[in-house]
Design a protein around this motif. Sequence first.
Motif, PDB file in Angstrom:
ATOM      1  N   ALA A 189     -16.301  25.603  68.108  1.00  0.00           N
ATOM      2  CA  ALA A 189     -14.829  25.749  67.821  1.00  0.00           C
ATOM      3  C   ALA A 189     -14.501  27.327  67.741  1.00  0.00           C
ATOM      4  N   VAL A 190     -13.196  27.491  67.857  1.00  0.00           N
ATOM      5  CA  VAL A 190     -12.719  28.954  67.437  1.00  0.00           C
ATOM      6  C   VAL A 190     -11.827  28.642  66.141  1.00  0.00           C
ATOM      7  N   TYR A 191     -11.901  29.462  65.469  1.00  0.00           N
ATOM      8  CA  TYR A 191     -10.962  29.643  64.323  1.00  0.00           C
ATOM      9  C   TYR A 191     -10.408  31.014  64.414  1.00  0.00           C
ATOM     10  N   LEU A 192      -8.894  31.216  64.187  1.00  0.00           N
ATOM     11  CA  LEU A 192      -8.169  32.340  64.309  1.00  0.00           C
ATOM     12  C   LEU A 192      -7.389  32.303  63.130  1.00  0.00           C
ATOM     13  N   GLU A 193      -7.598  33.803  62.475  1.00  0.00           N
ATOM     14  CA  GLU A 193      -6.804  34.205  61.232  1.00  0.00           C
ATOM     15  C   GLU A 193      -6.185  35.281  61.305  1.00  0.00           C
ATOM     16  N   ALA A 194      -6.185  35.987  62.355  1.00  0.00           N
ATOM     17  CA  ALA A 194      -5.500  37.281  62.703  1.00  0.00           C
ATOM     18  C   ALA A 194      -4.081  37.046  62.597  1.00  0.00           C
ATOM     19  N   THR A 195      -3.212  37.815  61.849  1.00  0.00           N
ATOM     20  CA  THR A 195      -1.671  37.408  61.849  1.00  0.00           C
ATOM     21  C   THR A 195      -0.983  37.366  63.363  1.00  0.00           C
ATOM     22  N   ASP A 196      -1.608  38.267  64.190  1.00  0.00           N
ATOM     23  CA  ASP A 196      -0.872  38.306  65.638  1.00  0.00           C
ATOM     24  C   ASP A 196      -1.308  36.769  66.328  1.00  0.00           C
ATOM     25  N   ASP A 197      -2.357  36.444  66.060  1.00  0.00           N
ATOM     26  CA  ASP A 197      -3.019  35.073  66.798  1.00  0.00           C
ATOM     27  C   ASP A 197      -2.406  34.052  66.176  1.00  0.00           C
ATOM     28  N   VAL A 198      -2.405  33.922  65.048  1.00  0.00           N
ATOM     29  CA  VAL A 198      -1.474  32.880  64.150  1.00  0.00           C
ATOM     30  C   VAL A 198       0.040  32.702  64.530  1.00  0.00           C
ATOM     31  N   GLY A 199       0.490  33.942  64.665  1.00  0.00           N
ATOM     32  CA  GLY A 199       1.999  34.149  65.090  1.00  0.00           C
ATOM     33  C   GLY A 199       2.269  33.470  66.307  1.00  0.00           C
ATOM     34  N   GLN A 200       1.291  33.900  67.544  1.00  0.00           N
ATOM     35  CA  GLN A 200       1.495  33.414  68.749  1.00  0.00           C
ATOM     36  C   GLN A 200       1.407  31.725  68.844  1.00  0.00           C
ATOM     37  N   TYR A 201       0.466  31.252  68.023  1.00  0.00           N
ATOM     38  CA  TYR A 201       0.374  29.802  68.130  1.00  0.00           C
ATOM     39  C   TYR A 201       1.531  29.098  67.301  1.00  0.00           C
ATOM     40  N   THR A 202       1.989  29.841  66.292  1.00  0.00           N
ATOM     41  CA  THR A 202       3.207  29.251  65.480  1.00  0.00           C
ATOM     42  C   THR A 202       4.332  29.058  66.559  1.00  0.00           C
ATOM     43  N   LYS A 203       4.621  30.248  67.217  1.00  0.00           N
ATOM     44  CA  LYS A 203       5.671  30.252  68.291  1.00  0.00           C
ATOM     45  C   LYS A 203       5.507  29.436  69.423  1.00  0.00           C
ATOM     46  N   ALA A 204       4.239  29.047  69.782  1.00  0.00           N
ATOM     47  CA  ALA A 204       3.954  28.069  70.695  1.00  0.00           C
ATOM     48  C   ALA A 204       4.366  26.777  70.439  1.00  0.00           C
ATOM     49  N   PHE A 205       3.843  26.310  68.924  1.00  0.00           N
ATOM     50  CA  PHE A 205       4.154  25.025  68.452  1.00  0.00           C
ATOM     51  C   PHE A 205       5.672  24.907  68.188  1.00  0.00           C
ATOM     52  N   ASP A 206       6.502  25.886  67.800  1.00  0.00           N
ATOM     53  CA  ASP A 206       7.980  25.740  67.759  1.00  0.00           C
ATOM     54  C   ASP A 206       8.188  25.436  69.124  1.00  0.00           C
ATOM     55  N   ASN A 207       7.833  26.114  70.088  1.00  0.00           N
ATOM     56  CA  ASN A 207       8.424  25.923  71.460  1.00  0.00           C
ATOM     57  C   ASN A 207       8.508  24.501  71.771  1.00  0.00           C
ATOM     58  N   LEU A 208       6.816  23.971  71.630  1.00  0.00           N
ATOM     59  CA  LEU A 208       6.575  22.654  71.938  1.00  0.00           C
ATOM     60  C   LEU A 208       7.414  21.605  71.283  1.00  0.00           C
ATOM     61  N   ARG A 209       7.701  21.957  70.036  1.00  0.00           N
ATOM     62  CA  ARG A 209       8.757  21.149  69.308  1.00  0.00           C
ATOM     63  C   ARG A 209      10.088  21.191  69.845  1.00  0.00           C
ATOM     64  N   ALA A 210      10.566  22.015  70.167  1.00  0.00           N
ATOM     65  CA  ALA A 210      11.684  22.225  70.954  1.00  0.00           C
ATOM     66  C   ALA A 210      12.163  21.238  72.002  1.00  0.00           C
ATOM     67  N   ILE A 211      10.907  21.200  72.968  1.00  0.00           N
ATOM     68  CA  ILE A 211      11.169  20.699  74.095  1.00  0.00           C
ATOM     69  C   ILE A 211      10.773  19.131  73.930  1.00  0.00           C
ATOM     70  N   ALA A 212      10.104  18.707  72.968  1.00  0.00           N
ATOM     71  CA  ALA A 212       9.694  17.178  72.778  1.00  0.00           C
ATOM     72  C   ALA A 212      10.625  16.514  72.516  1.00  0.00           C
ATOM     73  N   SER A 213      10.700  15.303  72.489  1.00  0.00           N
ATOM     74  CA  SER A 213      11.618  14.219  72.216  1.00  0.00           C
ATOM     75  C   SER A 213      11.906  14.254  70.429  1.00  0.00           C
ATOM     76  N   SER A 214      13.005  14.013  69.910  1.00  0.00           N
ATOM     77  CA  SER A 214      13.137  13.852  68.705  1.00  0.00           C
ATOM     78  C   SER A 214      12.010  12.784  68.195  1.00  0.00           C
ATOM     79  N   PRO A 215      11.881  12.864  66.756  1.00  0.00           N
ATOM     80  CA  PRO A 215      10.996  11.666  66.374  1.00  0.00           C
ATOM     81  C   PRO A 215      11.427  10.357  66.548  1.00  0.00           C
ATOM     82  N   PRO A 216      12.988  10.060  66.319  1.00  0.00           N
ATOM     83  CA  PRO A 216      13.232   8.812  66.615  1.00  0.00           C
ATOM     84  C   PRO A 216      12.959   8.312  67.990  1.00  0.00           C
TER      85      PRO A 216
END
Length: 282
Positions: free
Chosen positions: A240-267
């Motif tokens: 497994a890979v564990y990332l804690e560096a601020t830049d790495d976490v920031g990139q994945y946080t941005k990616a998650f936000d992008n995925l959340r935006a294109i996904a259908s709403s919870p309902p």
Amino acid sequence: MAGSPTARRRRLAIELKKLREDNKLTCNQVGEALDWSGSKVNRLETGSGRVQPSDVDALCRFYETSDELREFLKRLAKDSKVRGWWHAHGSAVPPWFSVYVGLEQDASSLRQYQCEFVPGLMQTAAYAAELHRATNQLTADDLERAVSVRMERQTLLTAEDPPDLWAIVHESVLRHVVGGREVMCAQLEHMLDVNRLKNVTLQVIPFTAGTYPATGAFTILGFPEQEDPDVVYRDGLTDAVYLEATDDVGQYTKAFDNLRAIASSPPRSALLIERTLEEFSR
């Protein structure tokens, strides 16, 4: 002291590193002053080995910390030696995954993206068993223990102070038949049940969403203490890979936000799961 042994060890490592950096010293300088090696100081600060309370005591006295902080860090060192419930399952929890289970136990938030399979915290026992059979050469006893671990992990979501789980899955996850139609019907029903929990949000990225940057599955773990930074977790077949560096976490946080935006709403996502369930039920 609250928290899993893994989380305590991580918190201790963070605090020890912060003390050294506040004193503007290198690992080698601290090691030389205490008649240790610089590598030993580094191991204590990365949590890569057992930490003795006596070592913590020596470091705190060298850094001239307060008595309260010294005793607090010594308790962390002592409590970090306690074995978590998952250690009782032996090889069912490999060392590289044991770290994740420990962090998951102490997380206050879990942001997860899955593009192949249902997230572990939402799997039924039958679905989990099929996945373990396909990816591991397990005896019947080992298989039972592996599934038991996955089911035990899920009690997090209904605990007294549960973490917030925000899961995003691709529609292919819903249609990827694992174990047959009966298993899939029960699995989709279970996802809908878990989605009704107040601390759970589930979104589905439909096939019609089009293209988006590929990231592969990942989880971002957040923790209740501000001093404990987020961790990104990605796993493979044997490690497994564990990332804690601020830049790495920031990139994945941005990616998650992008995925959340294109996904259908919870309902709408719940409706999509219900329609898929109806198709499997015919």
